[in-house]
Design a protein around this motif. Sequence first.
Motif, mmCIF file in Angstrom:
data_model
loop_
_atom_site.group_PDB
_atom_site.id
_atom_site.type_symbol
_atom_site.label_atom_id
_atom_site.label_comp_id
_atom_site.label_asym_id
_atom_site.label_seq_id
_atom_site.Cartn_x
_atom_site.Cartn_y
_atom_site.Cartn_z
ATOM 1 N N ARG A 51 12.112 5.312 -0.393
ATOM 2 C CA ARG A 51 11.940 6.051 -1.663
ATOM 3 C C ARG A 51 10.643 5.606 -2.350
ATOM 4 N NH1 ARG A 51 13.169 4.991 -6.710
ATOM 5 N NH2 ARG A 51 14.384 3.101 -6.315
ATOM 6 N N LEU A 52 10.425 4.300 -2.410
ATOM 7 C CA LEU A 52 9.213 3.793 -3.076
ATOM 8 C C LEU A 52 7.950 4.121 -2.275
ATOM 9 C CD1 LEU A 52 10.444 0.293 -4.348
ATOM 10 C CD2 LEU A 52 10.174 2.411 -5.673
ATOM 11 N N MET A 53 8.057 4.101 -0.959
ATOM 12 C CA MET A 53 6.890 4.462 -0.139
ATOM 13 C C MET A 53 6.451 5.889 -0.439
ATOM 14 S SD MET A 53 7.732 2.868 3.636
ATOM 15 C CE MET A 53 8.085 1.114 3.849
ATOM 16 N N LYS A 54 7.449 6.778 -0.550
ATOM 17 C CA LYS A 54 7.103 8.173 -0.847
ATOM 18 C C LYS A 54 6.478 8.275 -2.238
ATOM 19 C CE LYS A 54 10.001 11.457 0.644
ATOM 20 N NZ LYS A 54 11.306 12.084 0.981
ATOM 21 N N GLN A 55 7.045 7.519 -3.156
ATOM 22 C CA GLN A 55 6.499 7.521 -4.525
ATOM 23 C C GLN A 55 5.034 7.043 -4.524
ATOM 24 O OE1 GLN A 55 9.017 5.344 -7.264
ATOM 25 N NE2 GLN A 55 7.355 5.147 -8.754
ATOM 26 N N ALA A 56 4.727 6.093 -3.666
ATOM 27 C CA ALA A 56 3.372 5.517 -3.634
ATOM 28 C C ALA A 56 2.404 6.316 -2.770
ATOM 29 C CB ALA A 56 3.451 4.082 -3.122
ATOM 30 N N VAL A 58 2.637 6.431 0.529
ATOM 31 C CA VAL A 58 2.477 5.752 1.821
ATOM 32 C C VAL A 58 2.777 6.739 2.951
ATOM 33 C CG1 VAL A 58 3.613 4.042 3.324
ATOM 34 C CG2 VAL A 58 2.893 3.406 1.004
ATOM 35 N N ASN A 59 1.907 6.779 3.960
ATOM 36 C CA ASN A 59 2.162 7.682 5.087
ATOM 37 C C ASN A 59 2.167 6.977 6.446
ATOM 38 O OD1 ASN A 59 -0.580 7.229 5.401
ATOM 39 N ND2 ASN A 59 -1.188 9.238 4.589
ATOM 40 N N ILE A 60 1.979 5.652 6.447
ATOM 41 C CA ILE A 60 2.072 4.917 7.723
ATOM 42 C C ILE A 60 2.492 3.471 7.447
ATOM 43 C CG2 ILE A 60 -0.339 4.080 7.803
ATOM 44 C CD1 ILE A 60 -0.266 4.795 10.846
ATOM 45 N N VAL A 61 3.268 2.881 8.357
ATOM 46 C CA VAL A 61 3.534 1.442 8.277
ATOM 47 C C VAL A 61 3.385 0.838 9.678
ATOM 48 C CG1 VAL A 61 5.091 1.542 6.284
ATOM 49 C CG2 VAL A 61 6.043 1.728 8.595
ATOM 50 N N SER A 62 3.040 -0.444 9.708
ATOM 51 C CA SER A 62 3.019 -1.191 10.972
ATOM 52 C C SER A 62 4.350 -1.901 11.095
ATOM 53 C CB SER A 62 1.902 -2.229 10.969
ATOM 54 O OG SER A 62 0.673 -1.599 10.804
ATOM 55 N N LEU A 63 4.968 -1.735 12.237
ATOM 56 C CA LEU A 63 6.350 -2.186 12.395
ATOM 57 C C LEU A 63 6.492 -3.120 13.590
ATOM 58 C CD1 LEU A 63 8.926 -1.175 10.829
ATOM 59 C CD2 LEU A 63 9.345 0.341 12.764
ATOM 60 N N ALA A 64 7.421 -4.050 13.488
ATOM 61 C CA ALA A 64 7.878 -4.883 14.619
ATOM 62 C C ALA A 64 6.844 -5.912 15.083
ATOM 63 C CB ALA A 64 8.324 -4.011 15.796
ATOM 64 N N ILE A 65 5.923 -6.285 14.208
ATOM 65 C CA ILE A 65 4.867 -7.222 14.624
ATOM 66 C C ILE A 65 5.471 -8.579 15.023
ATOM 67 C CG2 ILE A 65 2.821 -8.497 13.843
ATOM 68 C CD1 ILE A 65 2.077 -6.039 12.168
ATOM 69 N N PHE A 66 6.465 -9.010 14.270
ATOM 70 C CA PHE A 66 7.084 -10.318 14.570
ATOM 71 C C PHE A 66 8.576 -10.151 14.866
ATOM 72 C CE2 PHE A 66 3.430 -11.180 11.748
ATOM 73 C CZ PHE A 66 2.680 -11.949 12.622
ATOM 74 N N SER A 67 8.918 -9.176 15.676
ATOM 75 C CA SER A 67 10.328 -8.791 15.804
ATOM 76 C C SER A 67 10.930 -9.076 17.174
ATOM 77 C CB SER A 67 10.467 -7.298 15.486
ATOM 78 O OG SER A 67 9.868 -7.005 14.254
ATOM 79 N N VAL A 397 -0.462 0.321 -6.914
ATOM 80 C CA VAL A 397 -0.277 0.832 -5.547
ATOM 81 C C VAL A 397 -0.067 2.349 -5.589
ATOM 82 C CG1 VAL A 397 1.431 0.863 -3.652
ATOM 83 C CG2 VAL A 397 0.524 -1.321 -4.487
ATOM 84 N N CYS A 398 0.731 2.807 -6.544
ATOM 85 C CA CYS A 398 0.978 4.252 -6.671
ATOM 86 C C CYS A 398 -0.295 4.993 -7.074
ATOM 87 C CB CYS A 398 2.095 4.519 -7.686
ATOM 88 S SG CYS A 398 3.696 3.911 -7.129
ATOM 89 N N ASP A 399 -1.042 4.409 -8.027
ATOM 90 C CA ASP A 399 -2.319 5.028 -8.432
ATOM 91 C C ASP A 399 -3.240 5.157 -7.229
ATOM 92 O OD1 ASP A 399 -1.617 5.281 -11.035
ATOM 93 O OD2 ASP A 399 -2.677 3.474 -11.737
ATOM 94 N N GLN A 400 -3.277 4.103 -6.440
ATOM 95 C CA GLN A 400 -4.162 4.134 -5.289
ATOM 96 C C GLN A 400 -3.758 5.225 -4.297
ATOM 97 O OE1 GLN A 400 -5.400 0.419 -3.639
ATOM 98 N NE2 GLN A 400 -5.651 1.292 -1.621
ATOM 99 N N GLY A 401 -2.443 5.410 -4.131
ATOM 100 C CA GLY A 401 -1.970 6.485 -3.255
ATOM 101 C C GLY A 401 -2.508 7.834 -3.722
ATOM 102 N N ARG A 402 -2.489 8.043 -5.040
ATOM 103 C CA ARG A 402 -3.006 9.316 -5.581
ATOM 104 C C ARG A 402 -4.503 9.438 -5.348
ATOM 105 N NH1 ARG A 402 1.253 8.504 -9.206
ATOM 106 N NH2 ARG A 402 0.074 7.048 -10.515
ATOM 107 N N VAL A 403 -5.235 8.339 -5.556
ATOM 108 C CA VAL A 403 -6.697 8.372 -5.372
ATOM 109 C C VAL A 403 -7.040 8.717 -3.913
ATOM 110 C CG1 VAL A 403 -8.761 6.918 -5.296
ATOM 111 C CG2 VAL A 403 -7.243 6.814 -7.284
#
Length: 712
Positions: A51-56, A58-67, A397-403
Amino acid sequence: MTDQTQTSQKQQTRQPWRWPQPLAGKNSRIWYGGDYNPEQWPREVWQEDVRLMKQAGVNIVSLAIFSWSRLEPAEGQWDFSLFDEVIDLLGSNGIAVDLATATASPPMWLAKAHPEILPIDEDGRTFWPGARQNWRPTSPVYRRYALEMCRHLAEHYKDNPYVVAWHLGNEYGCHNLYDYSDDANAAFQKWCEERYGTIDAVNKAWGTDFWSQRMTSFDQILVPRHVNGFPNPGKLLDFKRFSSDALLDFCKAERDAIEAVTPDKPCTTNFMVSGAIATGIDYDRWGADMDFVSNDHYFTPGDDHLSELAFSASLMDGIARNKPWLLMEHSTSAVNWRPVNYRQEPGAMLRDSLAHLAFGADGILYFQWRQSQAGAEKFHSAMVPHAGADSQIFRDVCDQGRVLSDLTDAGVLGSRVESSKVAILFDNESGWALQHPTVPTQKLAQFTEPFSWWKAMADLGITADVVPVDGKWQDRGVVVVPNVYLMDEGLADRLRDFAREGGTVIVTYMSGIADRSDRIWLGGYPGALRDLTGVRVEEFSPMGDDFPGVPDHLDLDNGATAHDFADVVTDTADDARVVSRYTADKASGMDGVPAIVLHPYGKGRSLYVGCRLGDTDIAGSLKPLLGDLGLAGLVRSTPQILRVVRVSPDGTKFVFLFNRTREAVSARVEGEVLVASQADAGTAAAAQVAGEPETTEGTIFPAGLIVSRVDD
Ligand code: GLA
Ligand code: GLA
């Protein structure tokens, strides 16, 4: 120079550039996001995260780096359930995944079962599990397990529409760069055999007749373990090359395992290109093997913050060969790994991100999405801090997403960094060689001199490019060669050709001194460049203050002062012009010695600067020479502002203006203002000149910036 034939290791074919594609039905946008570690959190938090990612935005994340310990909790027991669920949750909400190969940190069971994967330091101590990257790149056992992981991940996710890129390992060599194990030793012997062919060629390269180090077979080669004195410099340099290559070889094995199953998804790994942090990885070489390159960059606290960032980001653009690259990690505020972890000042977060964007990053990611509650990085800032979403950082972070979204809409994607007429060459290997404990002074950190030149150019209002020594610089007007200590005939020839055709080559002290094996070019320094520079140096004069009465500075007759290092220039060519000399007491032997020498060469020229001047005095010394050097047309009247331009194929320009100072500065803004942060974009200037872009007079406050678009 004929007896110093070089072994070239730079002839590589580059992977064609490939970029992570948007999710089905979406258009390409500037990527925005961060490292995401859902395994540290209960399921309920994942829902809030998305929910917060969408608000900000965010359209990509890096996953499982230390998993790894979640994906394979025991040998051969695979469990993808957590990541299946998370990837599905992300993807169905429009968030793409850069999926890691999870090999950066092996699980505890693996180290217990196979302690022979653990790296060994030069004193023979084992790096035990308990931190991360506790593996040797040359271990066949570790490679078997890691590639098995790559294959399982690739098979499992090959048809997953939400995985848009592969993240190989993580910051290779961050904690396991130098390994002195028996595996490393065997691999180093093989590396030497491949590079040199015969043991006599190794003997010659390393100068092994010195101190009776001559070898008669490759199995006498030892990695440079703890010695009771000074290690052989040629061997040490080759060990550094080998260590970078051994990790690259491992990284490429991961890439190949992945690509064999999912040839459609591009691979990258996050580099640590940062001028201020000496790196043991030859990133320019690595760049050729990636589908696209990525970088992690953490700010240098204090006055050099923006300059160091710009220097590093420009070097990334050079490594990327001007193709888009990804900023894989930076921080919203403090890190956790300095002795004092300074916070970011208001505005700096957006300013830093847009500075990376200005220098060619088409994606802006952070370490990390949500600040950890436990573990060694719990005090490292993140996009969602401990305080939660009701926080200044998350609002920023949200402002930056808009920019970033606005900049995408304004057409920034597809534009590339406009190249500067001035290139500053950067050579990692010279830095490695100058780290040796027996060089003329320990004050020769590789970053210092190139960085001083970058800042000096900026002080003249010129945004110079930082270009890897084997990169593309031949199309510039001026090339600076700062402390490029190692120089083969090929590079010296390229510099000569460049000057002969009309270019200006600025050469500093400690450039062109040794060949690529660290064997000195004889006959007077700088042996590789004597004819180009028109100078001959018989001795060095390092300076310091460690004994009373030693020389600690030298004055030049142009008002500048040298510190740390000066050449004793004994001869200059007949057609050379001594621009400046030292003024010193007679007893020092330095009075009247040439310090700065201009030398015509073909249609061009060289400028030799035989001492360390620092940025302010470099800029001051260049001022009366701008016309001679072809720099006059490049100087801008507002050096307080860093100006970076990205240009689209259709000629549209995106002009980025950053305040380099801690005062408010006024700025002439061209075209339509797209972003103004900590800035007043101002009002239209009174009279618009026909044919010129419309301008406004704006003000940029500290940590501020303005981005504008100038349509062709
Ligand atoms: C590196 C690593 C990350 C994290 C950050 C902290 O960049 O890749 O996993 O440790 O440092 O600054
Ligand atoms: C000692 C050694 C020499 C040489 C010099 C260098 O005197 O005997 O072999 O290393 O130091 O200063």
